[in-house]
Design an enzyme around this catalytic site. Structure first.
Site, PDB file in Angstrom:
ATOM      1  N   HIS A 123       1.037   2.608   4.038  1.00 53.32           N
ATOM      2  CA  HIS A 123       0.834   1.400   3.235  1.00 53.32           C
ATOM      3  C   HIS A 123      -0.508   0.785   3.653  1.00 53.32           C
ATOM      4  O   HIS A 123      -0.943   0.954   4.799  1.00 53.32           O
ATOM      5  CB  HIS A 123       1.995   0.445   3.562  1.00 53.32           C
ATOM      6  N   ASP A 200       4.751   1.617  11.678  1.00 52.78           N
ATOM      7  CA  ASP A 200       5.073   0.661  10.618  1.00 52.78           C
ATOM      8  C   ASP A 200       6.492   1.000  10.146  1.00 52.78           C
ATOM      9  O   ASP A 200       6.713   2.003   9.478  1.00 52.78           O
ATOM     10  CB  ASP A 200       4.054   0.817   9.479  1.00 52.78           C
ATOM     11  N   GLN A 203       9.834  -0.074   6.106  1.00 50.72           N
ATOM     12  CA  GLN A 203      10.831   0.525   5.211  1.00 50.72           C
ATOM     13  C   GLN A 203      11.917   1.278   5.971  1.00 50.72           C
ATOM     14  O   GLN A 203      12.852   1.789   5.340  1.00 50.72           O
ATOM     15  CB  GLN A 203      10.158   1.496   4.220  1.00 50.72           C
ATOM     16  N   LYS A 226      12.595  -7.806   4.040  1.00 52.03           N
ATOM     17  CA  LYS A 226      13.017  -6.537   3.430  1.00 52.03           C
ATOM     18  C   LYS A 226      14.389  -6.109   3.935  1.00 52.03           C
ATOM     19  O   LYS A 226      14.871  -5.042   3.575  1.00 52.03           O
ATOM     20  CB  LYS A 226      11.994  -5.445   3.739  1.00 52.03           C
ATOM     21  N   CYS A 364       0.568  -0.675  -3.082  1.00 50.76           N
ATOM     22  CA  CYS A 364      -0.258  -0.831  -1.872  1.00 50.76           C
ATOM     23  C   CYS A 364      -0.362   0.484  -1.108  1.00 50.76           C
ATOM     24  O   CYS A 364      -0.372   0.477   0.145  1.00 50.76           O
ATOM     25  CB  CYS A 364       0.277  -1.935  -0.952  1.00 50.76           C
TER      26      CYS A 364
HETATM   27  N1  7TS Z   1       4.434  -1.324   5.343  1.00 52.59           N
HETATM   28  C1  7TS Z   1       5.201  -0.770   4.391  1.00 52.59           C
HETATM   29  C2  7TS Z   1       5.641   0.646   4.539  1.00 52.59           C
HETATM   30  C3  7TS Z   1       5.592  -1.535   3.302  1.00 52.59           C
HETATM   31  O1  7TS Z   1       6.367  -0.986   2.367  1.00 52.59           O
HETATM   32  C4  7TS Z   1       5.156  -2.882   3.201  1.00 52.59           C
HETATM   33  C5  7TS Z   1       5.466  -3.726   2.010  1.00 52.59           C
HETATM   34  C6  7TS Z   1       4.384  -3.402   4.226  1.00 52.59           C
HETATM   35  C7  7TS Z   1       4.026  -2.595   5.281  1.00 52.59           C
HETATM   36  C8  7TS Z   1       3.922  -4.824   4.232  1.00 52.59           C
HETATM   37  O2  7TS Z   1       5.004  -5.663   4.442  1.00 52.59           O
HETATM   38  P1  7TS Z   1       4.773  -7.244   4.493  1.00 52.59           P
HETATM   39  O3  7TS Z   1       6.126  -7.812   4.714  1.00 52.59           O
HETATM   40  O4  7TS Z   1       3.821  -7.509   5.594  1.00 52.59           O
HETATM   41  O5  7TS Z   1       4.192  -7.622   3.165  1.00 52.59           O
HETATM   42  N2  7TS Z   1       5.736  -3.000   0.869  1.00 52.59           N
HETATM   43  C9  7TS Z   1       5.801  -3.496  -0.380  1.00 52.59           C
HETATM   44  C10 7TS Z   1       6.143  -2.700  -1.456  1.00 52.59           C
HETATM   45  O6  7TS Z   1       6.392  -1.501  -1.393  1.00 52.59           O
HETATM   46  N3  7TS Z   1       6.149  -3.457  -2.549  1.00 52.59           N
HETATM   47  O7  7TS Z   1       5.813  -4.715  -2.229  1.00 52.59           O
HETATM   48  C11 7TS Z   1       5.601  -4.748  -0.857  1.00 52.59           C
END
Ligand code: 7TS
Length: 421
Positions: A123, A200, A203, A226, A364
Protein backbone atom coordinates in the site's frame (compact mmCIF):
# COMPACT_ATOMS: atom_id res chain seq x y z
CA UNK A 1 -20.75 -21.28 10.63
CA UNK A 2 -22.68 -20.64 13.84
CA UNK A 3 -22.22 -17.33 15.63
CA UNK A 4 -20.75 -15.51 12.65
CA UNK A 5 -22.11 -13.80 9.56
CA UNK A 6 -25.80 -12.89 9.56
CA UNK A 7 -26.27 -13.55 13.27
CA UNK A 8 -23.81 -10.72 14.02
CA UNK A 9 -25.60 -8.12 11.88
CA UNK A 10 -27.83 -6.87 14.75
CA UNK A 11 -24.65 -6.00 16.68
CA UNK A 12 -23.81 -3.38 14.00
CA UNK A 13 -26.42 -0.60 14.06
CA UNK A 14 -25.23 0.96 10.80
CA UNK A 15 -26.07 -2.17 8.82
CA UNK A 16 -29.73 -1.80 9.69
CA UNK A 17 -30.53 0.70 6.95
CA UNK A 18 -31.60 0.87 3.34
CA UNK A 19 -29.57 2.46 0.55
CA UNK A 20 -31.63 3.31 -2.54
CA UNK A 21 -34.50 1.24 -1.13
CA UNK A 22 -32.34 -1.89 -0.66
CA UNK A 23 -30.92 -3.20 2.58
CA UNK A 24 -27.27 -2.27 2.88
CA UNK A 25 -24.64 -4.83 1.89
CA UNK A 26 -21.35 -3.42 3.13
CA UNK A 27 -18.40 -4.86 1.21
CA UNK A 28 -15.86 -2.05 1.70
CA UNK A 29 -14.29 -3.51 4.80
CA UNK A 30 -10.72 -3.18 3.57
CA UNK A 31 -11.23 0.60 3.58
CA UNK A 32 -12.83 0.63 7.02
CA UNK A 33 -14.96 -1.78 9.02
CA UNK A 34 -18.25 -1.08 10.74
CA UNK A 35 -18.44 -0.87 14.53
CA UNK A 36 -20.48 -3.05 16.87
CA UNK A 37 -22.70 -1.40 19.43
CA UNK A 38 -20.33 -2.42 22.27
CA UNK A 39 -17.56 -0.36 20.68
CA UNK A 40 -19.80 2.66 20.14
CA UNK A 41 -20.94 2.34 23.77
CA UNK A 42 -17.37 1.97 24.95
CA UNK A 43 -16.55 5.38 23.45
CA UNK A 44 -19.66 6.93 25.01
CA UNK A 45 -18.91 5.28 28.37
CA UNK A 46 -15.40 6.61 28.47
CA UNK A 47 -16.66 10.14 27.96
CA UNK A 48 -19.55 9.57 30.40
CA UNK A 49 -17.65 8.11 33.34
CA UNK A 50 -13.88 8.38 32.93
CA UNK A 51 -12.93 11.28 30.68
CA UNK A 52 -9.76 12.90 31.89
CA UNK A 53 -6.25 13.38 30.63
CA UNK A 54 -3.81 10.52 31.26
CA UNK A 55 -0.46 10.24 33.04
CA UNK A 56 -0.61 13.64 34.68
CA UNK A 57 -3.20 14.41 37.39
CA UNK A 58 -3.82 12.42 40.58
CA UNK A 59 -7.57 12.90 40.88
CA UNK A 60 -9.94 9.95 40.61
CA UNK A 61 -11.02 10.51 37.03
CA UNK A 62 -7.43 10.93 35.90
CA UNK A 63 -6.46 7.68 37.54
CA UNK A 64 -9.49 5.94 36.06
CA UNK A 65 -8.64 7.18 32.55
CA UNK A 66 -4.96 6.27 32.94
CA UNK A 67 -5.86 2.83 34.18
CA UNK A 68 -8.25 2.22 31.26
CA UNK A 69 -5.67 3.49 28.77
CA UNK A 70 -2.89 1.28 30.13
CA UNK A 71 -5.22 -1.72 30.32
CA UNK A 72 -6.03 -1.13 26.65
CA UNK A 73 -2.30 -1.24 25.91
CA UNK A 74 -2.02 -4.57 27.75
CA UNK A 75 -5.00 -5.94 25.83
CA UNK A 76 -3.41 -5.00 22.50
CA UNK A 77 -0.06 -6.51 23.53
CA UNK A 78 -1.75 -9.73 24.51
CA UNK A 79 -3.80 -9.83 21.27
CA UNK A 80 -0.73 -9.69 19.01
CA UNK A 81 1.59 -11.74 21.22
CA UNK A 82 3.90 -8.86 22.26
CA UNK A 83 5.89 -9.82 25.33
CA UNK A 84 5.65 -6.43 26.99
CA UNK A 85 2.92 -3.72 26.85
CA UNK A 86 5.62 -1.07 26.56
CA UNK A 87 6.20 -2.37 23.02
CA UNK A 88 2.76 -1.01 22.07
CA UNK A 89 2.65 2.62 20.95
CA UNK A 90 -0.71 4.22 20.31
CA UNK A 91 -0.75 6.29 17.13
CA UNK A 92 -3.51 7.49 14.80
CA UNK A 93 -3.31 4.76 12.17
CA UNK A 94 -1.06 2.44 10.17
CA UNK A 95 0.22 5.33 8.08
CA UNK A 96 1.44 7.21 11.13
CA UNK A 97 2.98 4.06 12.61
CA UNK A 98 5.04 3.44 9.47
CA UNK A 99 6.12 7.07 9.38
CA UNK A 100 7.38 6.75 12.97
CA UNK A 101 9.57 3.84 11.91
CA UNK A 102 10.72 5.48 8.68
CA UNK A 103 11.73 8.76 10.30
CA UNK A 104 12.75 7.81 13.85
CA UNK A 105 14.28 4.39 13.22
CA UNK A 106 15.41 4.20 9.59
CA UNK A 107 16.45 7.70 8.63
CA UNK A 108 19.21 8.09 11.25
CA UNK A 109 20.61 4.65 10.37
CA UNK A 110 20.65 4.79 6.58
CA UNK A 111 23.61 5.88 4.48
CA UNK A 112 24.02 6.32 0.72
CA UNK A 113 23.91 2.96 -1.05
CA UNK A 114 22.00 1.16 1.73
CA UNK A 115 18.92 -0.67 0.51
CA UNK A 116 15.31 -0.57 1.63
CA UNK A 117 13.39 -3.57 0.32
CA UNK A 118 9.65 -3.15 -0.27
CA UNK A 119 7.13 -5.23 -2.22
CA UNK A 120 5.24 -4.32 -5.34
CA UNK A 121 2.01 -5.13 -3.49
CA UNK A 122 2.66 -2.59 -0.72
CA UNK A 123 0.00 0.00 0.00
CA UNK A 124 1.26 3.56 -0.59
CA UNK A 125 1.47 3.97 3.21
CA UNK A 126 4.28 1.43 3.24
CA UNK A 127 5.98 2.79 0.15
CA UNK A 128 5.89 6.60 0.03
CA UNK A 129 7.54 7.08 3.48
CA UNK A 130 10.36 4.80 2.27
CA UNK A 131 10.72 6.79 -0.94
CA UNK A 132 11.07 9.92 1.16
CA UNK A 133 13.61 8.43 3.52
CA UNK A 134 15.57 7.02 0.58
CA UNK A 135 15.65 10.45 -1.06
CA UNK A 136 16.80 12.06 2.19
CA UNK A 137 19.55 9.54 2.98
CA UNK A 138 20.78 8.37 -0.43
CA UNK A 139 19.48 4.86 0.26
CA UNK A 140 18.04 2.84 -2.63
CA UNK A 141 14.59 1.31 -2.86
CA UNK A 142 14.26 -2.23 -4.22
CA UNK A 143 10.94 -3.99 -4.81
CA UNK A 144 10.07 -7.66 -4.58
CA UNK A 145 7.77 -8.56 -7.51
CA UNK A 146 4.81 -10.93 -7.62
CA UNK A 147 4.68 -14.31 -9.30
CA UNK A 148 2.23 -14.86 -12.15
CA UNK A 149 -0.03 -16.41 -9.53
CA UNK A 150 -0.02 -13.07 -7.64
CA UNK A 151 1.98 -14.35 -4.70
CA UNK A 152 5.07 -12.59 -3.42
CA UNK A 153 8.02 -13.95 -5.40
CA UNK A 154 10.08 -15.50 -2.59
CA UNK A 155 12.87 -16.54 -4.96
CA UNK A 156 13.24 -12.96 -6.11
CA UNK A 157 13.09 -11.90 -2.44
CA UNK A 158 16.00 -14.22 -1.64
CA UNK A 159 18.12 -12.59 -4.32
CA UNK A 160 17.05 -9.01 -3.54
CA UNK A 161 17.59 -9.21 0.24
CA UNK A 162 21.36 -9.10 0.59
CA UNK A 163 24.28 -7.50 2.43
CA UNK A 164 23.16 -3.99 1.41
CA UNK A 165 19.66 -4.45 2.85
CA UNK A 166 18.98 -2.45 6.01
CA UNK A 167 15.16 -2.44 6.05
CA UNK A 168 12.61 -4.93 4.75
CA UNK A 169 9.22 -3.18 4.74
CA UNK A 170 6.44 -5.49 3.59
CA UNK A 171 2.67 -5.58 3.65
CA UNK A 172 1.44 -8.74 5.37
CA UNK A 173 -1.81 -9.04 3.41
CA UNK A 174 -2.56 -7.15 0.19
CA UNK A 175 -5.57 -4.84 0.31
CA UNK A 176 -6.20 -5.56 -3.38
CA UNK A 177 -5.54 -9.24 -4.02
CA UNK A 178 -5.76 -10.57 -0.46
CA UNK A 179 -2.36 -12.22 -1.02
CA UNK A 180 -0.81 -13.21 2.31
CA UNK A 181 2.95 -12.85 2.52
CA UNK A 182 5.10 -15.37 4.36
CA UNK A 183 6.50 -12.78 6.72
CA UNK A 184 8.36 -15.28 8.89
CA UNK A 185 10.33 -16.50 5.84
CA UNK A 186 11.19 -12.92 4.86
CA UNK A 187 12.18 -12.14 8.45
CA UNK A 188 14.50 -15.13 8.36
CA UNK A 189 16.18 -13.76 5.20
CA UNK A 190 16.39 -10.30 6.76
CA UNK A 191 17.95 -11.64 9.99
CA UNK A 192 20.74 -13.28 8.03
CA UNK A 193 21.84 -9.91 6.67
CA UNK A 194 21.07 -7.94 9.84
CA UNK A 195 18.16 -5.98 8.30
CA UNK A 196 15.16 -4.76 10.30
CA UNK A 197 11.70 -6.05 9.38
CA UNK A 198 8.73 -3.66 9.25
CA UNK A 199 5.32 -5.21 8.69
CA UNK A 200 2.22 -3.36 7.53
CA UNK A 201 -0.46 -5.47 9.17
CA UNK A 202 -3.38 -3.13 8.36
CA UNK A 203 -5.17 -5.95 6.52
CA UNK A 204 -3.92 -8.91 8.55
CA UNK A 205 -4.44 -8.06 12.22
CA UNK A 206 -8.20 -7.37 11.66
CA UNK A 207 -8.72 -10.59 9.71
CA UNK A 208 -6.27 -13.33 10.80
CA UNK A 209 -4.55 -14.56 13.94
CA UNK A 210 -1.30 -12.55 14.09
CA UNK A 211 1.47 -13.18 16.60
CA UNK A 212 4.53 -10.94 16.45
CA UNK A 213 6.72 -13.51 18.18
CA UNK A 214 5.97 -16.04 15.44
CA UNK A 215 6.44 -13.51 12.64
CA UNK A 216 9.75 -12.45 14.19
CA UNK A 217 9.34 -8.87 12.98
CA UNK A 218 10.88 -5.74 14.51
CA UNK A 219 7.93 -3.43 13.87
CA UNK A 220 4.28 -4.06 13.02
CA UNK A 221 1.61 -1.47 12.25
CA UNK A 222 -2.19 -1.62 12.16
CA UNK A 223 -5.30 0.58 12.43
CA UNK A 224 -8.19 0.28 14.88
CA UNK A 225 -10.80 1.40 12.36
CA UNK A 226 -10.30 -1.65 10.13
CA UNK A 227 -10.94 -4.07 13.01
CA UNK A 228 -14.29 -2.96 14.40
CA UNK A 229 -12.62 -0.23 16.46
CA UNK A 230 -12.87 3.54 16.14
CA UNK A 231 -11.11 5.80 13.65
CA UNK A 232 -8.15 7.82 14.90
CA UNK A 233 -6.47 5.04 16.88
CA UNK A 234 -3.76 2.77 15.56
CA UNK A 235 -0.88 0.74 16.87
CA UNK A 236 2.82 0.52 16.31
CA UNK A 237 4.41 -2.56 17.83
CA UNK A 238 8.19 -2.27 18.13
CA UNK A 239 10.83 -4.48 19.67
CA UNK A 240 11.64 -2.88 23.00
CA UNK A 241 15.40 -2.58 22.54
CA UNK A 242 14.90 -0.82 19.19
CA UNK A 243 12.31 1.56 20.61
CA UNK A 244 14.72 2.43 23.40
CA UNK A 245 17.51 3.24 20.97
CA UNK A 246 15.31 5.38 18.73
CA UNK A 247 14.94 9.14 19.07
CA UNK A 248 11.35 10.40 19.36
CA UNK A 249 9.32 11.07 16.22
CA UNK A 250 7.37 14.02 17.63
CA UNK A 251 8.35 16.09 20.62
CA UNK A 252 6.39 18.17 23.13
CA UNK A 253 4.37 17.46 26.25
CA UNK A 254 4.28 14.11 28.09
CA UNK A 255 7.06 12.48 26.08
CA UNK A 256 9.74 14.21 28.14
CA UNK A 257 11.35 13.50 31.50
CA UNK A 258 13.14 16.80 32.26
CA UNK A 259 12.97 20.01 30.30
CA UNK A 260 15.31 22.92 30.66
CA UNK A 261 15.12 26.01 28.55
CA UNK A 262 17.63 24.73 26.04
CA UNK A 263 17.30 20.96 26.13
CA UNK A 264 15.20 18.02 27.25
CA UNK A 265 15.45 14.34 28.12
CA UNK A 266 12.94 11.73 27.01
CA UNK A 267 10.38 9.71 28.89
CA UNK A 268 10.58 5.89 28.82
CA UNK A 269 9.01 3.89 26.02
CA UNK A 270 6.22 3.83 25.04
CA UNK A 271 5.46 7.36 26.29
CA UNK A 272 8.52 8.72 24.45
CA UNK A 273 6.51 8.15 21.26
CA UNK A 274 3.18 9.48 22.50
CA UNK A 275 3.66 13.25 22.47
CA UNK A 276 0.64 15.32 23.51
CA UNK A 277 -2.78 14.13 24.65
CA UNK A 278 -3.46 10.71 23.15
CA UNK A 279 -6.74 9.30 21.85
CA UNK A 280 -7.63 7.66 25.15
CA UNK A 281 -11.25 6.89 24.29
CA UNK A 282 -10.08 5.41 21.00
CA UNK A 283 -7.59 3.12 22.74
CA UNK A 284 -10.19 1.98 25.27
CA UNK A 285 -12.75 1.28 22.52
CA UNK A 286 -10.09 -0.53 20.48
CA UNK A 287 -9.62 -2.88 23.44
CA UNK A 288 -13.39 -3.43 23.42
CA UNK A 289 -13.22 -4.24 19.69
CA UNK A 290 -10.43 -6.72 20.39
CA UNK A 291 -12.58 -8.40 23.05
CA UNK A 292 -15.45 -8.55 20.56
CA UNK A 293 -13.33 -10.10 17.78
CA UNK A 294 -11.59 -12.46 20.18
CA UNK A 295 -14.89 -13.80 21.49
CA UNK A 296 -15.68 -14.87 17.92
CA UNK A 297 -12.14 -16.03 17.27
CA UNK A 298 -9.70 -14.74 14.65
CA UNK A 299 -9.37 -18.17 13.06
CA UNK A 300 -13.17 -18.38 12.61
CA UNK A 301 -13.20 -14.87 11.15
CA UNK A 302 -10.43 -15.76 8.67
CA UNK A 303 -12.19 -19.01 7.65
CA UNK A 304 -15.53 -17.26 7.27
CA UNK A 305 -14.10 -14.54 4.99
CA UNK A 306 -12.22 -17.12 2.97
CA UNK A 307 -15.42 -19.09 2.36
CA UNK A 308 -17.34 -15.95 1.35
CA UNK A 309 -14.62 -14.77 -1.03
CA UNK A 310 -14.38 -18.25 -2.58
CA UNK A 311 -18.15 -18.25 -3.11
CA UNK A 312 -17.93 -14.75 -4.60
CA UNK A 313 -15.23 -15.84 -7.09
CA UNK A 314 -17.46 -18.72 -8.18
CA UNK A 315 -20.44 -16.43 -8.73
CA UNK A 316 -18.40 -13.72 -10.49
CA UNK A 317 -16.84 -16.20 -12.88
CA UNK A 318 -20.34 -17.05 -14.11
CA UNK A 319 -20.90 -13.45 -15.18
CA UNK A 320 -19.86 -12.40 -18.70
CA UNK A 321 -17.02 -9.93 -19.05
CA UNK A 322 -15.62 -10.13 -15.51
CA UNK A 323 -11.87 -10.59 -15.15
CA UNK A 324 -10.85 -11.59 -11.66
CA UNK A 325 -7.58 -10.58 -10.00
CA UNK A 326 -7.29 -13.83 -8.15
CA UNK A 327 -4.16 -15.05 -6.37
CA UNK A 328 -3.32 -18.74 -6.52
CA UNK A 329 -2.94 -18.85 -2.75
CA UNK A 330 -6.70 -18.73 -2.50
CA UNK A 331 -9.29 -16.23 -1.51
CA UNK A 332 -8.46 -14.30 1.61
CA UNK A 333 -11.59 -12.26 2.02
CA UNK A 334 -10.87 -9.80 -0.79
CA UNK A 335 -12.24 -10.05 -4.32
CA UNK A 336 -10.96 -7.56 -6.92
CA UNK A 337 -12.00 -7.58 -10.54
CA UNK A 338 -12.60 -5.60 -13.72
CA UNK A 339 -15.59 -5.60 -16.06
CA UNK A 340 -14.86 -5.41 -19.78
CA UNK A 341 -15.56 -1.95 -21.25
CA UNK A 342 -16.94 -0.58 -17.99
CA UNK A 343 -14.95 1.72 -15.74
CA UNK A 344 -14.64 0.40 -12.16
CA UNK A 345 -16.17 3.63 -10.79
CA UNK A 346 -19.24 3.08 -12.97
CA UNK A 347 -19.56 -0.49 -11.71
CA UNK A 348 -19.33 0.78 -8.13
CA UNK A 349 -21.97 3.43 -8.81
CA UNK A 350 -24.45 0.88 -10.15
CA UNK A 351 -23.69 -1.43 -7.22
CA UNK A 352 -24.37 1.44 -4.82
CA UNK A 353 -27.76 2.03 -6.43
CA UNK A 354 -28.51 -1.62 -5.54
CA UNK A 355 -27.39 -1.05 -1.92
CA UNK A 356 -24.03 -2.81 -2.36
CA UNK A 357 -21.03 -0.78 -1.11
CA UNK A 358 -17.71 -1.65 -2.76
CA UNK A 359 -14.62 0.39 -3.58
CA UNK A 360 -13.32 1.15 -7.05
CA UNK A 361 -9.98 2.66 -7.98
CA UNK A 362 -6.35 1.80 -7.40
CA UNK A 363 -6.89 1.33 -3.67
CA UNK A 364 -3.67 3.25 -2.86
CA UNK A 365 -1.66 0.52 -4.57
CA UNK A 366 -0.73 2.05 -7.92
CA UNK A 367 2.51 0.09 -8.47
CA UNK A 368 0.54 -3.12 -7.92
CA UNK A 369 -2.11 -2.08 -10.45
CA UNK A 370 0.63 -1.19 -12.91
CA UNK A 371 2.08 -4.67 -12.45
CA UNK A 372 -1.39 -6.15 -12.94
CA UNK A 373 -1.72 -4.14 -16.17
CA UNK A 374 -4.91 -2.34 -15.13
CA UNK A 375 -5.28 1.22 -13.82
CA UNK A 376 -8.11 0.38 -11.44
CA UNK A 377 -10.25 -2.46 -10.11
CA UNK A 378 -13.54 -2.98 -8.31
CA UNK A 379 -13.04 -4.51 -4.88
CA UNK A 380 -15.43 -6.37 -2.60
CA UNK A 381 -13.92 -7.00 0.82
CA UNK A 382 -15.65 -9.17 3.40
CA UNK A 383 -15.79 -9.16 7.18
CA UNK A 384 -17.33 -11.12 10.00
CA UNK A 385 -20.87 -9.71 9.59
CA UNK A 386 -21.11 -10.56 5.87
CA UNK A 387 -22.72 -13.77 4.72
CA UNK A 388 -23.69 -15.76 1.63
CA UNK A 389 -26.75 -13.55 1.03
CA UNK A 390 -24.32 -10.66 0.57
CA UNK A 391 -22.43 -12.68 -2.04
CA UNK A 392 -25.71 -13.26 -3.91
CA UNK A 393 -26.59 -9.56 -3.70
CA UNK A 394 -23.15 -8.68 -5.09
CA UNK A 395 -23.58 -11.13 -7.97
CA UNK A 396 -27.07 -9.94 -8.88
CA UNK A 397 -26.02 -6.27 -8.69
CA UNK A 398 -23.12 -7.08 -11.02
CA UNK A 399 -25.47 -8.77 -13.45
CA UNK A 400 -27.60 -5.61 -13.36
CA UNK A 401 -24.49 -3.51 -14.08
CA UNK A 402 -23.49 -5.81 -16.91
CA UNK A 403 -26.91 -5.53 -18.51
CA UNK A 404 -27.07 -1.77 -18.09
CA UNK A 405 -23.71 -1.16 -19.74
CA UNK A 406 -24.18 -3.87 -22.35
CA UNK A 407 -27.21 -2.00 -23.65
CA UNK A 408 -25.25 1.28 -23.70
CA UNK A 409 -22.18 -0.30 -25.30
CA UNK A 410 -19.89 0.24 -22.28
CA UNK A 411 -19.17 3.18 -19.99
CA UNK A 412 -18.10 6.57 -21.22
CA UNK A 413 -15.18 7.08 -18.83
CA UNK A 414 -11.69 6.52 -20.05
CA UNK A 415 -10.49 3.50 -18.09
CA UNK A 416 -6.86 4.58 -18.33
CA UNK A 417 -6.90 8.27 -17.47
CA UNK A 418 -9.85 8.39 -15.11
CA UNK A 419 -8.49 6.43 -12.19
CA UNK A 420 -7.57 9.09 -9.74
CA UNK A 421 -8.26 7.27 -6.46
N1 7TS B 1 -1.76 -0.55 4.63
C1 7TS B 1 -2.70 -1.29 4.02
C2 7TS B 1 -2.36 -2.67 3.56
C3 7TS B 1 -3.97 -0.77 3.86
O1 7TS B 1 -4.91 -1.51 3.27
C4 7TS B 1 -4.25 0.54 4.32
C5 7TS B 1 -5.58 1.19 4.09
C6 7TS B 1 -3.25 1.25 4.95
C7 7TS B 1 -2.00 0.68 5.09
C8 7TS B 1 -3.46 2.62 5.52
O2 7TS B 1 -4.29 2.54 6.62
P1 7TS B 1 -4.68 3.88 7.41
O3 7TS B 1 -5.57 3.42 8.50
O4 7TS B 1 -3.42 4.49 7.88
O5 7TS B 1 -5.38 4.76 6.41
N2 7TS B 1 -6.28 0.67 3.02
C9 7TS B 1 -7.36 1.22 2.45
C10 7TS B 1 -8.04 0.58 1.43
O6 7TS B 1 -7.72 -0.49 0.94
N3 7TS B 1 -9.07 1.34 1.08
O7 7TS B 1 -9.09 2.45 1.83
C11 7TS B 1 -8.02 2.38 2.70
Amino acid sequence: MAGIGKSLRPDFPILDQKIGGNSLVYLDNAATSQKPRVVIESLANFYSIANSNVHRSVHTLAERATDLYERARERVADFIGASDPSEIIFVRNTTEAINVVAYAFARPRLAPGDEIVVAILNHHSNLVPWQQVAAQTGAKLRAIPLTRGLRLDMRAAASIIGPGTKIVAITHKSNVTGTIVDVAALAHMARQVGAAVVIDAAQSVPHLPVDVSQLDCDFLAFSGHKMAGPMGIGVLYGRRELLEEMPPFMTGGEMVREVELENATWNDVPLKFEAGTPNVAGAVALATAIDYLSAIGMRSIADHEKALAAAAWDRLEEIDGIQCVKPTDGSNGIVSFCMTDVHPHDVATILDSEGVAVRAGHHCAQPLHKALGVPATVRASFYLYNDHDDVERLASALRAARQFFHKRGGSSRNPVSDSTR
